[in-house]
Design a protein around this motif. Structure first.
Motif: not given
Length: 170
Positions: A52-61, A120-132
């Motif tokens: 329910a908390l909004r803004g998590s995507f923008n904050l995470g980015l 594959s990106n998550a495995c090699i480079l991690g969560p931040t680049t996979a999300a990006a």
């Protein structure tokens, strides 16, 4: 704005609690293990409230951009130039083997190319680049799975790394 403040507070409480519990148990050098463990609790215990908390995507980015900038700012250019050829050969070998194994297996499992590339990106480079990557390609439905896959890898790797360190007499 309230939601972003709440998300930030939750992250701070998780970090402080992890190190506090480690200190209380007399293993303060393992605080990161407790932070890792506690970071999964909000999603497990209060999933609806967290969603329910909004803004998590923008904050995470935004925090991902800060992460990329901090990594880049701390790079030693001369060291990078001197070790780059060796690292590139090593990385190329790993990525080629990864691709040779991954893509046929993904095809057998009927995974889409977008799912396969994000995982594959998550495995090699991690969560931040996979999300990006997922966000930049318009695969918004894969942002969260990419993050979770990378975070699960980090969590597993953190615990296994500490275990191996202790087994080797560290």
């Amino acid at each position: 704005l309230f939601d972003i403040a709440a998300l930030t507070m939750i992250a701070c409480v998780i970090a402080a609690s992890g190190y506090a519990v480690a200190s209380a148990l007399g293993v303060s050098s393992y605080g990161i293990l407790f932070v890792t463990l506690f970071s999964f609790l909000p999603g497990l215990v209060a999933r609806k409230q967290i969603e329910a908390l909004r803004g998590s995507f923008n904050l995470g980015l935004f925090l991902a951009f800060l992460f990329f900038a901090a990594i880049g700012a701390t790079a030693d250019f001369m060291t990078l130039v001197s070790v780059a050829p060796t690292v590139m050969v090593f990385a190329t070998i790993i990525v080629v083997i990864h691709a040779v194994l991954l893509f046929p297996l993904a095809k057998l499992m009927n995974l889409s190319l977008a799912e396969t590339i994000t995982a594959s990106n998550a495995c090699i480079l991690g969560p931040t680049t996979a999300a990006a990557l997922a966000a930049s390609r318009g695969w918004t439905h894969l942002v969260t799975p990419g993050l979770l896959t990378g975070l699960f890898g980090y969590a597993t790797g953190t615990f296994l790394g500490v275990l191996v360190f202790n087994l080797l007499g560290g």
